[in-house]
Design an enzyme around this catalytic site. Structure first.
Site, PDB file in Angstrom:
ATOM      1  N   LEU A   1       0.865  -1.179   0.000  1.00  0.00           N
ATOM      2  CA  LEU A   1       0.000   0.000   0.000  1.00  0.00           C
ATOM      3  C   LEU A   1       0.902   1.229   0.000  1.00  0.00           C
ATOM      4  O   LEU A   1       1.906   1.268   0.718  1.00  0.00           O
ATOM      5  CB  LEU A   1      -0.882   0.028   1.253  1.00  0.00           C
ATOM      6  CG  LEU A   1      -2.268  -0.616   1.185  1.00  0.00           C
ATOM      7  CD1 LEU A   1      -2.925  -0.549   2.556  1.00  0.00           C
ATOM      8  CD2 LEU A   1      -3.143   0.049   0.152  1.00  0.00           C
ATOM      9  N   ASP A   2       0.557   2.236  -0.790  1.00  0.00           N
ATOM     10  CA  ASP A   2       1.340   3.469  -0.815  1.00  0.00           C
ATOM     11  C   ASP A   2       1.443   4.069   0.584  1.00  0.00           C
ATOM     12  O   ASP A   2       0.554   3.885   1.419  1.00  0.00           O
ATOM     13  CB  ASP A   2       0.689   4.505  -1.739  1.00  0.00           C
ATOM     14  CG  ASP A   2       0.665   4.064  -3.192  1.00  0.00           C
ATOM     15  OD1 ASP A   2       1.492   3.207  -3.556  1.00  0.00           O
ATOM     16  OD2 ASP A   2      -0.178   4.577  -3.953  1.00  0.00           O
ATOM     17  N   VAL A   3       2.516   4.802   0.818  1.00  0.00           N
ATOM     18  CA  VAL A   3       2.700   5.480   2.105  1.00  0.00           C
ATOM     19  C   VAL A   3       1.507   6.380   2.406  1.00  0.00           C
ATOM     20  O   VAL A   3       1.014   6.440   3.540  1.00  0.00           O
ATOM     21  CB  VAL A   3       3.999   6.318   2.097  1.00  0.00           C
ATOM     22  CG1 VAL A   3       4.098   7.164   3.366  1.00  0.00           C
ATOM     23  CG2 VAL A   3       5.216   5.416   1.969  1.00  0.00           C
TER      24      VAL A   3
ATOM     25  N   ALA B   1      -1.483   6.014   1.404  1.00  0.00           N
ATOM     26  CA  ALA B   1      -2.736   5.256   1.471  1.00  0.00           C
ATOM     27  C   ALA B   1      -2.877   4.592   2.837  1.00  0.00           C
ATOM     28  O   ALA B   1      -1.921   4.483   3.599  1.00  0.00           O
ATOM     29  CB  ALA B   1      -2.774   4.206   0.373  1.00  0.00           C
TER      30      ALA B   1
ATOM     31  N   ARG C   1      -4.312   4.982  -8.458  1.00  0.00           N
ATOM     32  CA  ARG C   1      -3.883   6.313  -8.903  1.00  0.00           C
ATOM     33  C   ARG C   1      -4.039   6.450 -10.416  1.00  0.00           C
ATOM     34  O   ARG C   1      -4.482   7.485 -10.920  1.00  0.00           O
ATOM     35  CB  ARG C   1      -2.429   6.563  -8.496  1.00  0.00           C
ATOM     36  CG  ARG C   1      -2.257   6.872  -7.017  1.00  0.00           C
ATOM     37  CD  ARG C   1      -0.791   6.958  -6.652  1.00  0.00           C
ATOM     38  NE  ARG C   1      -0.138   5.660  -6.710  1.00  0.00           N
ATOM     39  CZ  ARG C   1       1.127   5.463  -7.081  1.00  0.00           C
ATOM     40  NH1 ARG C   1       1.866   6.486  -7.474  1.00  0.00           N
ATOM     41  NH2 ARG C   1       1.652   4.252  -7.072  1.00  0.00           N
TER      42      ARG C   1
END
Length: 293
Positions: A38-40, A42, A174
């Site tokens: 998971l993105d930072v 997110a 995204r």
């Protein structure tokens, strides 16, 4: 107890790798895997595989995932989210009606180009590292599947729309947000992103960590989910002593089951022993598990 699942909720502002390292430090010498970064920026569900459960991680990577995300219209950033720098601006903001109606266009199998700011590797180097260094990143388009997409809310004053998406592995939200905006003749980037489900693991049943200083081994183990949980809807056969021994030693093993099965699991004395396939009564093991009752 050394093999199980933890349904952890990753907060915004910490990387998936950092979260794993924190949990690993608490649990001690144990192998840990997860179902996808998971993105930072997110937040959301990040199931962790502990011990022998790591042998089943690929099943979660392949599982459907659901997200709720908010798109800000009118601008595009280099990273596709609010953490990036603005690279394009438009005055055109889509209408509420169009923001809702566009969803049907994306349901099904579509082609998506992963963002430059991603964990994919280019010649052995993470794409996001190249992008941060200002280098051009070319990633190949890939087919992904959107099973469901709907607009949950439209805020005309702030030029934002919140969407729900159920999608296949490899989907970049995204990129989906950018493509949605472009299809609406506008630009957009993600300002909020939350993963709400990965396979059987749901947001409402996740472990919320308010303070990492308060985590203890006992508090985590009390929230364990049995390793077999993700196999509940898959065929299982019970092995006797002779069959179990053959499987453990990698020998040919026959079962009294007439149908061919592409994927199944075998249980011995109530415990997961192996996963594999069955062809003409002959079981072919894919992974053998070292578990005890």
């Amino acid at each position: 107890m050394n093999s199980y699942w933890l349904n952890v909720y990753k907060p915004r502002g910490i990387s998936s790798a950092k979260l794993v390292s924190i949990i690993k430090k608490v649990l001690g010498k144990v192998k840990i895997g997860h179902s996808g970064t998971l993105d930072v920026e997110a937040e959301g569900v990040l199931p962790l595989a502990i011990g022998e459960a790591t042998k089943l991680v690929q099943m979660l990577i392949d599982a459907k995932k659901t997200y709720i995300f908010t798109v800000k219209f009118g601008k595009q950033t280099d990273s596709g989210d609010y953490a990036g720098k603005v690279i394009a601006i438009t005055d055109y903001i889509p209408s509420k009606e169009n923001a809702y109606a566009i969803c049907s266009k994306f349901i099904g199998t579509i082609t998506q180009i992963p963002p430059a700011f991603s964990a994919l590797k280019v010649n052995g180097v993470r794409a996001y590292k190249l992008a941060r260094d200002g280098k051009e990143v070319e990633l190949k388009p890939r087919n992904i599947t959107i099973y469901d997409l709907k607009c949950l809310n439209y805020d005309e004053q702030n030029a934002t729309a919140t969407y729900y998406a159920e999608c296949s592995k490899g989907t970049y939200i995204r990129t989906l947000a950018e493509d949605l905006a472009l299809s609406l003749q506008s630009l957009g980037f993600v300002i909020e992103l939350r993963r709400t489900q990965v396979g059987i693991f749901k947001e409402e049943n996740s472990i919320r960590i308010d303070s990492f200083n308060d985590i203890t081994k006992l508090s985590l183990e009390e929230k364990n989910i049995k390793i077999e949980a993700i196999l509940d809807d898959i065929l299982v056969l019970d092995a006797n002593d002779e069959q179990a021994q053959k499987i453990k030693y990698g020998q040919k093993c026959l079962f009294d089951y007439d149908k061919n099965v592409d994927f199944m699991w075998v249980r011995y004395k109530g415990v997961l022993l192996t996963i594999g396939s069955l062809n003409k009564n002959c079981f072919h093991s894919l992974r053998v598990f070292n578990l005890t009752q």
